[in-house]
Design an enzyme around this catalytic site. Structure first.
Site, mmCIF file in Angstrom:
data_model
loop_
_atom_site.group_PDB
_atom_site.id
_atom_site.type_symbol
_atom_site.label_atom_id
_atom_site.label_comp_id
_atom_site.label_asym_id
_atom_site.label_seq_id
_atom_site.Cartn_x
_atom_site.Cartn_y
_atom_site.Cartn_z
ATOM 1 N N ASP A 1 -8.388 0.540 8.051
ATOM 2 C CA ASP A 1 -8.402 -0.525 7.048
ATOM 3 C C ASP A 1 -8.759 -1.858 7.715
ATOM 4 O OD1 ASP A 1 -7.694 -1.483 4.301
ATOM 5 O OD2 ASP A 1 -6.159 -2.580 5.410
ATOM 6 N N GLU B 1 -13.613 0.460 7.975
ATOM 7 C CA GLU B 1 -13.881 -0.444 6.868
ATOM 8 C C GLU B 1 -14.352 -1.736 7.540
ATOM 9 O OE1 GLU B 1 -11.777 -1.990 2.775
ATOM 10 O OE2 GLU B 1 -10.592 -2.082 4.619
#
Length: 608
Positions: free
Chosen positions: A219, A275
């Site tokens: 993330d 990401e």
């Protein structure tokens, strides 16, 4: 509980489990929330919302054609981070998504049917059981991990662990102790500090060696490329660098943490997905330092495909790049950059493969696929933030009327658009990722930021999946099967003119103009022979002239404008031969009629 040391006298029985190690080009990924997957009553499972109940539904994923699940955060997290009464929905707000880690070495106990029993050891075993049973069904398991920030908030946040151990080591701090906030969540983990990066590597190795996971999605991974607080080249690189001055949080070439992970003998063999952006404005899609092994969530794919499919001018050429695996992002040659601190590093922002692109239309944050074609605007009032939260730039189109209650004509167009999106995802080079529930058309009522809802908004509706089993779910299942059958739709290299030919309304005359809303291509395939794929995203129908192939004829397989089951002419369709014959007066003239907002797949067959 923080002071207890659980002791287990039982060795977990892995039953001979070994890593599946699928080539990444062969993956179809499914982003899934463990609790949300079975928490709804219609799942009809014991202990709904747990690792164990998720096992009962793995066969659904197998039927859908999924061979890799990406689990949203399963580390122990602070579910009470947003705890307050939400008068709009009449219940308390909870951290449902899980992006607020408390303990990186523990699976979320709330997702265990055993709860706190045996000091949490039973939760560990239940997670292992989920991984083992997924592997038995040929499904890899990836973890969504959050190393960009923790649950301890900013300088005014709670002291849970890292802040009490060594605040200035584990977090990026300003000189007066304020927290840098590149995560948008109050603090930023000091990832490239020697102590912190070793902690992260140890954690990842634990989940691979002890829990048998097959990889990770990181993330806000761009934070892992930022320089740490008190950046010291002696600590970072082992020797001083003349004139080196790096401001805290500056993106660095060859970030030490990324290099450690990439060169680790265990971690370099698992899937690593970044990401490639963060909340501080750093955007690295196509340029994330990768060492040839890191993939990226391709946010550009999402944005371009959304705009082209809804008929926005100026995206035909960019859409074609997406179909090819985004070579404009990943096929560039390596370059050598001179960094501002006079340290030369090789930044590998190219030289990758199509499968380094994780293609997606929808994910947990943002509209679901059904909402993408139903709402022009977000409806997040139920989050209790006066509709200020969530993305405003959704690139959605409601097909003519706002909201679920619309005319039959609009509802038909919405289903067609959903099929168009899914077909595009399955015929694109790269790795397709599906968001949980999109296979049956799950709706969140236009809410594009359901982080705080432990309720029906985030629960997989098994009853609705059954209701749509003869409609969109069937289409999705058949499209994933078709992708597996085609050798040409999961290439290891970017397609070239030797096998790929672009077309427009006429063969070999593609239209890349600003007003073009039509893209078509043929692809030679060692299994299917040759396939023809076309997208008409104009509001006008068009009759397409097909490429001539002497001794062969084109046979329709998919037409998203047709009603079920004729949208996909699988072998079990009643009167399939009759349905194909209805096209004969066009196909005999090497033509095919396409309605507005539709896409087709034709297969080359020997002439009878």
């Amino acid at each position: 509980m923080a002071g207890m040391i659980p002791v287990s006298n039982e060795e977990f029985d892995w039953e001979g489990d070994l890593p599946l190690q699928y080539p990444q080009k062969d993956l179809i990924v499914y982003e899934m929330h463990v609790r949300g997957f079975t928490k709804h009553d219609s799942s009809e499972t014991n202990s709904p919302g747990t690792y164990i109940s998720a096992i009962k539904k793995l066969d659904h994923l197998k039927e859908l054609g999924i061979n890799c699940i990406e689990l949203m955060p399963c580390h122990e997290f602070n579910e009470l981070e947003y705890f307050s009464y939400n008068s709009i929905v009449g219940e308390n707000k909870l951290n449902f998504w899980g992006y607020s880690t408390v303990n990186y070495f523990s699976p979320m106990i709330r997702y265990s049917s055993a709860g706190l029993a045996n000091c949490g050891c039973d939760a560990i075993n239940e997670f292992k059981t989920l991984v083992r049973e997924a592997h038995k069904r040929g499904i890899e398991v990836l973890l969504d991990v959050v190393f960009n920030h923790t649950a301890e908030g900013n300088e005014n946040g709670p002291m849970i662990s890292f802040r009490g151990i060594d605040n200035s080591t584990y977090y990026m701090l300003a000189p007066k102790g304020e927290f840098y906030n590149y995560s948008g969540c109050g603090n930023t983990f000091n990832c490239n500090h020697p102590v912190v990066r070793q902690f992260i590597v140890d954690c990842l190795r634990y989940w691979v060696t002890e829990m048998h996971v097959d990889g990770f999605r990181f993330d806000l991974a761009s934070i892992m490329t930022r320089s740490c607080s008190l950046w010291d080249p002696v600590n970072v690189y082992g020797n001083p660098i003349e004139g080196d001055m790096v401001t805290t949080g500056t993106p660095v070439g060859g970030p030490p943490l990324i290099e450690m992970i990439s060169n680790d003998p265990i971690l370099c063999k698992v899937k690593l997905i970044a990401e490639a952006w963060d909340a501080g404005g750093l955007y690295q899609v196509g340029s994330f330092p990768h060492s040839g092994i890191w993939s990226e969530w391709n946010g550009q794919y999402r944005d371009i495909v959304r705009q082209f499919i809804k008929g926005t001018d100026g995206f035909a050429g960019a859409f074609a790049q997406c179909l090819c695996g985004s070579p404009n992002l990943y096929q560039k040659t390596q370059r050598e950059d001179k960094l501002t601190w006079k340290l030369q590093n090789i930044i590998s922002d190219g030289g990758r493969k199509p499968w380094h692109s994780i293609n997606f239309i929808c994910a947990h944050d943002g509209f679901t696929l059904a909402d993408l074609v139903t709402y022009n605007n977000k409806y997040n009032l139920s989050n209790g933030e006066d509709n200020r939260d969530g993305e405003n730039h959704n690139l959605s189109w409601n097909c003519g009327e706002e909201g679920e209650f619309a005319s039959i004509t609009v509802r038909r167009l919405r289903k067609r658009q959903m099929r168009n999106f899914f077909l595009c995802l399955m015929v694109s080079q790269g790795v397709p990722m599906i968001y949980m529930g999109d296979e049956y058309g799950h709706t969140k009522g236009g809410n594009n930021n359901t982080y705080c809802h432990d309720n029906y908004l985030n629960y997989f509706r098994w009853d609705r999946k059954e209701e749509s089993s003869s409609d969109f779910y069937r289409f999705c299942r058949l499209m994933t099967k078709f992708r597996y059958e085609c050798e040409s739709l999961g290439l290891d290299e970017f397609p070239t003119s030797e096998r790929l030919q672009w077309h427009g309304h006429q063969p070999k005359i593609p239209d890349w103009s600003e007003t073009s809303r039509f893209v078509a291509f043929t692809m030679s395939d060692s299994v299917k022979g040759e396939i023809y794929v076309a997208f008409n995203t104009s509001h006008l129908p068009v009759t397409v002239t097909l490429p001539e192939r002497s001794g062969y004829r084109w046979e329709p397989l998919v037409d998203t404008s047709k009603p079920v089951p004729y949208d996909f002419l699988s072998d079990d369709v009643p009167d399939r031969a009759t349905a194909i014959k209805l096209y004969s007066h066009f196909l005999d003239s090497n033509l095919y009629p396409m309605l507005s907002y539709s896409s087709i797949i034709l297969i080359l067959q020997p002439d009878a």
